[in-house]
Design a protein around this motif. Structure first.
Motif, PDB file in Angstrom:
ATOM      1  N   ALA A 183       6.770  -0.262 -30.103  1.00 12.52           N
ATOM      2  CA  ALA A 183       6.623  -1.075 -31.538  1.00 12.52           C
ATOM      3  C   ALA A 183       5.408  -2.074 -31.400  1.00 12.52           C
ATOM      4  O   ALA A 183       4.751  -2.266 -32.370  1.00 12.52           O
ATOM      5  CB  ALA A 183       7.567  -1.641 -31.957  1.00 12.52           C
ATOM      6  N   ASP A 184       5.158  -2.595 -30.350  1.00 10.19           N
ATOM      7  CA  ASP A 184       3.996  -3.604 -30.205  1.00 10.19           C
ATOM      8  C   ASP A 184       2.694  -3.383 -29.330  1.00 10.19           C
ATOM      9  O   ASP A 184       2.055  -4.150 -29.424  1.00 10.19           O
ATOM     10  CB  ASP A 184       4.784  -5.046 -29.522  1.00 10.19           C
ATOM     11  N   PHE A 185       2.701  -2.421 -28.494  1.00  9.40           N
ATOM     12  CA  PHE A 185       1.562  -2.048 -27.605  1.00  9.40           C
ATOM     13  C   PHE A 185       0.400  -1.256 -28.622  1.00  9.40           C
ATOM     14  O   PHE A 185       0.301  -0.158 -28.437  1.00  9.40           O
ATOM     15  CB  PHE A 185       1.843  -1.365 -26.678  1.00  9.40           C
ATOM     16  N   ASN A 186      -0.090  -1.994 -29.720  1.00  5.68           N
ATOM     17  CA  ASN A 186      -0.881  -1.230 -30.387  1.00  5.68           C
ATOM     18  C   ASN A 186      -1.678  -2.388 -31.449  1.00  5.68           C
ATOM     19  O   ASN A 186      -1.743  -3.660 -31.014  1.00  5.68           O
ATOM     20  CB  ASN A 186       0.045  -0.579 -31.757  1.00  5.68           C
ATOM     21  N   THR A 187      -2.443  -1.973 -32.646  1.00  6.62           N
ATOM     22  CA  THR A 187      -3.281  -2.735 -32.821  1.00  6.62           C
ATOM     23  C   THR A 187      -2.648  -3.835 -33.863  1.00  6.62           C
ATOM     24  O   THR A 187      -3.334  -4.693 -34.642  1.00  6.62           O
ATOM     25  CB  THR A 187      -4.380  -1.877 -33.980  1.00  6.62           C
ATOM     26  N   THR A 188      -1.617  -3.582 -34.463  1.00  6.01           N
ATOM     27  CA  THR A 188      -0.681  -4.418 -35.088  1.00  6.01           C
ATOM     28  C   THR A 188      -0.191  -5.540 -34.455  1.00  6.01           C
ATOM     29  O   THR A 188       0.259  -6.893 -35.033  1.00  6.01           O
ATOM     30  CB  THR A 188       0.675  -3.945 -36.020  1.00  6.01           C
ATOM     31  N   HIS A 189      -0.157  -5.467 -33.179  1.00  5.59           N
ATOM     32  CA  HIS A 189       0.546  -6.703 -32.234  1.00  5.59           C
ATOM     33  C   HIS A 189      -0.380  -7.004 -31.272  1.00  5.59           C
ATOM     34  O   HIS A 189      -1.274  -7.851 -31.378  1.00  5.59           O
ATOM     35  CB  HIS A 189       1.724  -6.221 -31.678  1.00  5.59           C
ATOM     36  N   ILE A 190      -0.082  -6.392 -30.208  1.00 10.87           N
ATOM     37  CA  ILE A 190      -0.996  -6.877 -28.821  1.00 10.87           C
ATOM     38  C   ILE A 190      -2.728  -6.753 -28.985  1.00 10.87           C
ATOM     39  O   ILE A 190      -3.194  -7.336 -28.551  1.00 10.87           O
ATOM     40  CB  ILE A 190      -0.393  -6.340 -27.505  1.00 10.87           C
ATOM     41  N   TYR A 191      -2.860  -5.727 -29.652  1.00  9.76           N
ATOM     42  CA  TYR A 191      -4.508  -5.589 -29.875  1.00  9.76           C
ATOM     43  C   TYR A 191      -4.994  -5.963 -31.166  1.00  9.76           C
ATOM     44  O   TYR A 191      -5.967  -5.536 -31.500  1.00  9.76           O
ATOM     45  CB  TYR A 191      -4.818  -3.930 -29.507  1.00  9.76           C
ATOM     46  N   ASN A 192      -4.048  -6.599 -31.902  1.00  2.20           N
ATOM     47  CA  ASN A 192      -4.632  -7.308 -32.885  1.00  2.20           C
ATOM     48  C   ASN A 192      -5.804  -8.323 -32.810  1.00  2.20           C
ATOM     49  O   ASN A 192      -5.415  -9.555 -32.314  1.00  2.20           O
ATOM     50  CB  ASN A 192      -3.346  -7.791 -33.770  1.00  2.20           C
ATOM     51  N   PRO A 193      -6.820  -8.020 -33.380  1.00  2.00           N
ATOM     52  CA  PRO A 193      -7.882  -9.171 -33.123  1.00  2.00           C
ATOM     53  C   PRO A 193      -7.484 -10.423 -33.745  1.00  2.00           C
ATOM     54  O   PRO A 193      -8.374 -11.374 -33.552  1.00  2.00           O
ATOM     55  CB  PRO A 193      -9.270  -8.386 -33.635  1.00  2.00           C
ATOM     56  N   SER A 194      -6.815 -10.406 -34.813  1.00  3.20           N
ATOM     57  CA  SER A 194      -6.632 -11.964 -35.484  1.00  3.20           C
ATOM     58  C   SER A 194      -5.675 -12.684 -34.898  1.00  3.20           C
ATOM     59  O   SER A 194      -5.308 -13.761 -35.331  1.00  3.20           O
ATOM     60  CB  SER A 194      -6.276 -11.561 -36.879  1.00  3.20           C
ATOM     61  N   TRP A 195      -4.670 -12.050 -33.732  1.00  5.22           N
ATOM     62  CA  TRP A 195      -3.976 -12.730 -33.277  1.00  5.22           C
ATOM     63  C   TRP A 195      -4.383 -13.700 -32.182  1.00  5.22           C
ATOM     64  O   TRP A 195      -5.237 -13.112 -31.393  1.00  5.22           O
ATOM     65  CB  TRP A 195      -2.905 -11.767 -32.581  1.00  5.22           C
TER      66      TRP A 195
END
Length: 139
Positions: free
Chosen positions: A27-39
């Motif tokens: 669920a989280d090891f992707n661009t919506t979470h851990i690779y999200n540049p805005s986080w």
């Protein structure tokens, strides 16, 4: 004591443990979470903490599920560990500004249904395994 060490309850708790260890990464090891540049980095830090917590709880659940001799205490511990991730997941809804789904979606219950399913599976496994443990004591 001739009762089998294998049981449906143990296999269900094992499935819950494996799901708990793997699903956070799916669920989280992707661009919506851990690779999200805005986080911000601190949000990624806590996301990593959450993923690692899933692995820790999953492995701990496996340990107590298969620990011998099986006792009501080890079963209770395994069941609590199996559900801890989902209890904390559901409690997250109550923090200010928290939202379980994407920002552009209306009220999202996508976290609720799997969590309730895990609770139901864990409770059923607990009942089955408790019966097995009691049966071992009477043989």
């Amino acid at each position: 004591m001739t009762a089998s060490h294998s049981s449906a309850g143990r296999y269900i708790l094992t499935s819950v443990a494996l799901f708990t260890a793997i699903a956070p990464f799916v669920a989280d090891f992707n661009t919506t979470h851990i690779y999200n540049p805005s986080w911000p980095a601190h949000a990624k830090f806590h996301n990593g903490q959450t993923m690692s917590m899933g692995v820790f709880l999953g492995l701990s659940t496996l340990y107590y599920t298969w620990r011998t001799p099986a006792t009501p205490d080890t079963l209770f511990t395994a069941t609590m560990l199996a559900t801890a991730y989902y209890i904390t997941l559901l409690s997250s809804w109550f923090y200010p500004g928290a939202k379980p789904g994407p920002e552009d979606s209306p009220d999202d219950f996508s976290q609720l249904w799997p969590s309730l399913g895990i609770f139901a599976l864990s409770a059923g496994a607990h009942v089955l395994e408790r019966k097995r443990i009691r049966g071992m004591k009477t043989e």
